[in-house]
Design a protein around this motif. Structure first.
Motif, PDB file in Angstrom:
ATOM      1  N   SER A  43       0.836  -1.204   0.000  1.00  0.00           N
ATOM      2  CA  SER A  43       0.000   0.000   0.000  1.00  0.00           C
ATOM      3  C   SER A  43       0.870   1.254   0.000  1.00  0.00           C
ATOM      4  N   ARG A  44       2.041   1.170   0.574  1.00  0.00           N
ATOM      5  CA  ARG A  44       2.965   2.324   0.581  1.00  0.00           C
ATOM      6  C   ARG A  44       3.346   2.716  -0.840  1.00  0.00           C
ATOM      7  N   MET A  45       3.613   1.715  -1.680  1.00  0.00           N
ATOM      8  CA  MET A  45       3.953   1.988  -3.077  1.00  0.00           C
ATOM      9  C   MET A  45       2.777   2.620  -3.804  1.00  0.00           C
ATOM     10  N   GLY A  47       0.548   4.374  -2.469  1.00  0.00           N
ATOM     11  CA  GLY A  47       0.460   5.738  -1.941  1.00  0.00           C
ATOM     12  C   GLY A  47       1.414   6.690  -2.632  1.00  0.00           C
ATOM     13  N   LEU A  48       2.582   6.215  -3.018  1.00  0.00           N
ATOM     14  CA  LEU A  48       3.544   7.066  -3.724  1.00  0.00           C
ATOM     15  C   LEU A  48       3.020   7.484  -5.099  1.00  0.00           C
ATOM     16  N   PHE A  49       2.266   6.600  -5.758  1.00  0.00           N
ATOM     17  CA  PHE A  49       1.663   6.947  -7.047  1.00  0.00           C
ATOM     18  C   PHE A  49       0.751   8.154  -6.914  1.00  0.00           C
ATOM     19  N   THR A  50       0.017   8.215  -5.808  1.00  0.00           N
ATOM     20  CA  THR A  50      -0.991   9.264  -5.658  1.00  0.00           C
ATOM     21  C   THR A  50      -0.373  10.632  -5.417  1.00  0.00           C
ATOM     22  N   ASN A  51       0.916  10.692  -5.125  1.00  0.00           N
ATOM     23  CA  ASN A  51       1.584  11.977  -4.941  1.00  0.00           C
ATOM     24  C   ASN A  51       1.981  12.623  -6.266  1.00  0.00           C
ATOM     25  N   LEU A  52       1.830  11.891  -7.344  1.00  0.00           N
ATOM     26  CA  LEU A  52       2.178  12.434  -8.655  1.00  0.00           C
ATOM     27  C   LEU A  52       1.124  13.434  -9.106  1.00  0.00           C
ATOM     28  N   SER A  67      -5.153   4.787  -5.125  1.00  0.00           N
ATOM     29  CA  SER A  67      -4.954   5.144  -3.712  1.00  0.00           C
ATOM     30  C   SER A  67      -5.763   4.258  -2.773  1.00  0.00           C
TER      31      SER A  67
END
Length: 175
Positions: A43-45, A47-52, A67
């Protein structure tokens, strides 16, 4: 009366845990075997996508769907003569009462099934199992899953093996 309620709730939790446990056991059995390709996305990975930063509304919808995902696991084996045996083994562990079949595909020498776990109209897991004469593939995607976005998610993540998820998008033709 309280004991009966506690017993029923305990049994329901055990059944749920056993379903995920069966799939986890299958992954655990083969994930350290170097003949298999093993992919695990946390889920952390996601979550990183959603910061783009997204350029379009459609891209933002895909990121919103991503997300809500909690994890992805893939186990694959190519150039094997045991693909169909692994397919049967995987299916023997899946509690059929907890999953609904979405789609089944037989293509030349391959069998592929897509199944979901759904409760109260919400999909919590998508399971894809494929076995053929020369290959085997199992994928479990879990979290809050939007099937309308699944094809777009598979393209956005660009992970080998996820192209099978595009078959769930009946509106798109292979190009």
């Amino acid at each position: 009366m309280k004991k009966v309620i506690v017993l029923i709730v305990g049994m329901m939790i055990t059944v749920h845990l056993n379903a995920q446990d069966a799939i986890s056991k299958f992954f655990s059995k083969y994930e350290s075997d170097t003949d298999f390709t093993h992919v695990s996305v946390t889920s952390r990975m996601f979550g990183l996508f959603t910061n783009l930063e997204m350029d379009s509304k459609e891209d933002q919808e895909v990121m919103d769907a991503i997300s809500k995902l909690k994890g992805l696991k893939i186990l694959a084996k190519e150039n094997t003569t045991k693909g169909k045996e692994l397919y049967k083994e995987a299916f023997s562990l899946i509690p059929k009462s907890e999953y609904d079949e979405l789609m089944s595909v037989r293509d030349e020498d391959k069998d592929m099934k897509f199944m979901i776990k759904e409760k109260d109209g919400k999909i919590s897991e998508l399971l894809m199992v494929m076995g053929g004469n020369n290959e085997f593939f199992i994928l479990t995607l879990f979290g809050e899953i939007d099937l309308k976005q699944i094809s777009k998610i598979s393209k956005a993540m660009d992970i080998d093996g996820l192209e099978g998820l595009e078959k769930l998008d009946g509106n798109k033709k292979d190009k």
